[in-house]
Design an enzyme around this catalytic site. Sequence first.
Site, PDB file in Angstrom:
ATOM      1  N   SER A   7       0.851  -1.194   0.000  1.00 39.37           N
ATOM      2  CA  SER A   7       0.000   0.000   0.000  1.00 39.37           C
ATOM      3  C   SER A   7       0.880   1.236   0.000  1.00 39.37           C
ATOM      4  O   SER A   7       1.649   1.468   0.944  1.00 39.37           O
ATOM      5  CB  SER A   7      -0.899   0.016   1.235  1.00 39.37           C
ATOM      6  N   HIS A  32      -1.277  -1.299  -4.281  1.00 37.10           N
ATOM      7  CA  HIS A  32      -2.552  -0.903  -3.673  1.00 37.10           C
ATOM      8  C   HIS A  32      -2.533   0.602  -3.420  1.00 37.10           C
ATOM      9  O   HIS A  32      -1.624   1.126  -2.769  1.00 37.10           O
ATOM     10  CB  HIS A  32      -2.747  -1.657  -2.363  1.00 37.10           C
ATOM     11  N   ASP A  34      -4.697   3.726  -1.898  1.00 36.12           N
ATOM     12  CA  ASP A  34      -5.811   4.143  -1.048  1.00 36.12           C
ATOM     13  C   ASP A  34      -6.212   5.569  -1.398  1.00 36.12           C
ATOM     14  O   ASP A  34      -5.434   6.515  -1.206  1.00 36.12           O
ATOM     15  CB  ASP A  34      -5.409   4.072   0.429  1.00 36.12           C
ATOM     16  N   MET A  36      -8.832   8.503  -0.555  1.00 36.16           N
ATOM     17  CA  MET A  36      -9.747   8.932   0.505  1.00 36.16           C
ATOM     18  C   MET A  36     -10.191  10.363   0.242  1.00 36.16           C
ATOM     19  O   MET A  36      -9.380  11.208  -0.161  1.00 36.16           O
ATOM     20  CB  MET A  36      -9.052   8.854   1.868  1.00 36.16           C
ATOM     21  N   HIS A  65      -8.411   1.393  -4.024  1.00 35.40           N
ATOM     22  CA  HIS A  65      -9.425   1.286  -2.978  1.00 35.40           C
ATOM     23  C   HIS A  65      -9.996   2.676  -2.755  1.00 35.40           C
ATOM     24  O   HIS A  65      -9.325   3.562  -2.224  1.00 35.40           O
ATOM     25  CB  HIS A  65      -8.775   0.744  -1.707  1.00 35.40           C
ATOM     26  N   MET A  67     -12.295   5.152  -1.033  1.00 39.28           N
ATOM     27  CA  MET A  67     -13.042   5.466   0.181  1.00 39.28           C
ATOM     28  C   MET A  67     -13.624   6.863   0.018  1.00 39.28           C
ATOM     29  O   MET A  67     -13.015   7.866   0.406  1.00 39.28           O
ATOM     30  CB  MET A  67     -12.113   5.366   1.404  1.00 39.28           C
ATOM     31  N   MET A 136     -11.725  -5.206   5.369  1.00 35.16           N
ATOM     32  CA  MET A 136     -10.931  -4.302   6.190  1.00 35.16           C
ATOM     33  C   MET A 136     -10.708  -4.923   7.573  1.00 35.16           C
ATOM     34  O   MET A 136     -11.681  -5.255   8.267  1.00 35.16           O
ATOM     35  CB  MET A 136     -11.627  -2.953   6.330  1.00 35.16           C
ATOM     36  N   GLY A 141      -9.183   4.525   6.782  1.00 33.55           N
ATOM     37  CA  GLY A 141      -8.887   5.945   6.888  1.00 33.55           C
ATOM     38  C   GLY A 141      -7.451   6.267   7.225  1.00 33.55           C
ATOM     39  O   GLY A 141      -6.958   7.337   6.862  1.00 33.55           O
ATOM     40  N   PHE A 142      -6.740   5.368   7.891  1.00 29.63           N
ATOM     41  CA  PHE A 142      -5.374   5.643   8.312  1.00 29.63           C
ATOM     42  C   PHE A 142      -4.542   4.371   8.244  1.00 29.63           C
ATOM     43  O   PHE A 142      -5.036   3.281   8.516  1.00 29.63           O
ATOM     44  CB  PHE A 142      -5.337   6.185   9.746  1.00 29.63           C
ATOM     45  N   GLY A 143      -3.258   4.524   7.898  1.00 32.62           N
ATOM     46  CA  GLY A 143      -2.343   3.403   7.898  1.00 32.62           C
ATOM     47  C   GLY A 143      -1.756   3.174   9.277  1.00 32.62           C
ATOM     48  O   GLY A 143      -1.928   3.967  10.204  1.00 32.62           O
ATOM     49  N   GLY A 144      -1.035   2.060   9.417  1.00 32.71           N
ATOM     50  CA  GLY A 144      -0.297   1.780  10.629  1.00 32.71           C
ATOM     51  C   GLY A 144      -1.111   1.295  11.809  1.00 32.71           C
ATOM     52  O   GLY A 144      -0.623   1.287  12.943  1.00 32.71           O
ATOM     53  N   ASP A 172      -7.062  -6.084   4.088  1.00 25.83           N
ATOM     54  CA  ASP A 172      -6.357  -4.800   4.153  1.00 25.83           C
ATOM     55  C   ASP A 172      -6.358  -4.286   5.583  1.00 25.83           C
ATOM     56  O   ASP A 172      -7.423  -3.988   6.141  1.00 25.83           O
ATOM     57  CB  ASP A 172      -7.062  -3.807   3.223  1.00 25.83           C
ATOM     58  N   GLY A 173      -5.159  -4.200   6.172  1.00 21.22           N
ATOM     59  CA  GLY A 173      -5.038  -3.569   7.479  1.00 21.22           C
ATOM     60  C   GLY A 173      -4.300  -4.401   8.498  1.00 21.22           C
ATOM     61  O   GLY A 173      -4.707  -5.522   8.799  1.00 21.22           O
ATOM     62  N   GLY A 174      -3.193  -3.879   9.004  1.00 18.03           N
ATOM     63  CA  GLY A 174      -2.467  -4.554  10.068  1.00 18.03           C
ATOM     64  C   GLY A 174      -1.791  -5.838   9.656  1.00 18.03           C
ATOM     65  O   GLY A 174      -1.524  -6.696  10.504  1.00 18.03           O
ATOM     66  N   GLY A 194       1.192  -2.099   4.269  1.00 14.93           N
ATOM     67  CA  GLY A 194       1.801  -0.784   4.146  1.00 14.93           C
ATOM     68  C   GLY A 194       3.095  -0.690   4.925  1.00 14.93           C
ATOM     69  O   GLY A 194       4.188  -0.838   4.374  1.00 14.93           O
TER      70      GLY A 194
END
Length: 247
Positions: A7, A32, A34, A36, A65, A67, A136, A141-144, A172-174, A194
Site C-alpha cells: 500500500s 494498492h 488508497d 480517501m 481502494h 473510500m 478491512m 482511513g489511516f495506515g499503521g 487490508d489492514g495490520g 503498508g
Amino acid sequence: MITIAPSILSADFARLGAECRAVESAGANWIHVDVMDGHFVPNLTIGPDVCAALRPHIQGTMDIHLMADNIEPLIPAFAEAGADVLTIHVELGSVLPGLCARIRDAGIRTGLAINPDTPAAALSEYLDAIDLICVMTVEPGFGGQTFLHHVLDTIGEIWERTGARAITIEVDGGITPETAPLAARAGAEILVAGTAVFGARNSTLTPDDYHSNISALHEAALAATGGACKGAEAVDTRIHHGTDKRR
C-alpha cells in the site's frame, strides 16, 4: 496463491513513482492505492491525476481502494487513469448496483470493501456482480493500525459465501508476518501491507529491505496454507492477465 500488495499510503509521497518501481522489483505484482475523500473517511489522500501519473511506473496491477461518497463521477476518471481494480464500499448501500455496473462497463474489475463491523451478509446480493472483496481488518482511513482479530470470522464467512464464484478475497489492514498467516488461513489471497513493507513514516528502508519484507510476508502466508487457497487460479488468470471466465 498468495499475493502481497504494498500500500503506497505508507510509501514516500515525494517519490511515489520510484517507490512503486522498487516494490515491483522486490517481488510485488500488485500496487494498492488508497484514495480517501475526507468525507467517507476523515483522511484525504490522492486522486485520479496522481494515479494517472503513477500508471507508467506500475507494470503489474493497479489496485485502487476508493473510500469516498460521491463515486459516480470518479469512475471514468479512474478508468482513464489506468485502474485495473476499483473497489468501493458496501456501506454505500442502495446505490451499489448501479455503481458496480458502471465500473464493469468502464472495463475495470469491480471490488467491494467491507468495514470491520459490517456483517458478511451485507455482500450477499452483490456476489454475482463483483470480482473482488476487500475485507478491512482495521478501521478505514489511516495506515499503521493494529489488526482486528475478530474480523477473521468475517473473512471465513465470506470465503464460504463466495462458494465457487471467481471472486478474489483481499485483506487490508495490520498485515504483518504474524497476521498474514491468520488472514491466509481464513481465505485471503491478496494481502495489502503498508508499514510492513515500507516501514514507518520517514523510515530509511532500502529496496533490499522491501524485498526482505515482502518475502517475509509471502513466506509466512504460504507456510500457513501450504501454498493453496480457493481462487488461486482465478487470481492468476482473471486479474493478473486480464481475463474473466464469467464474461
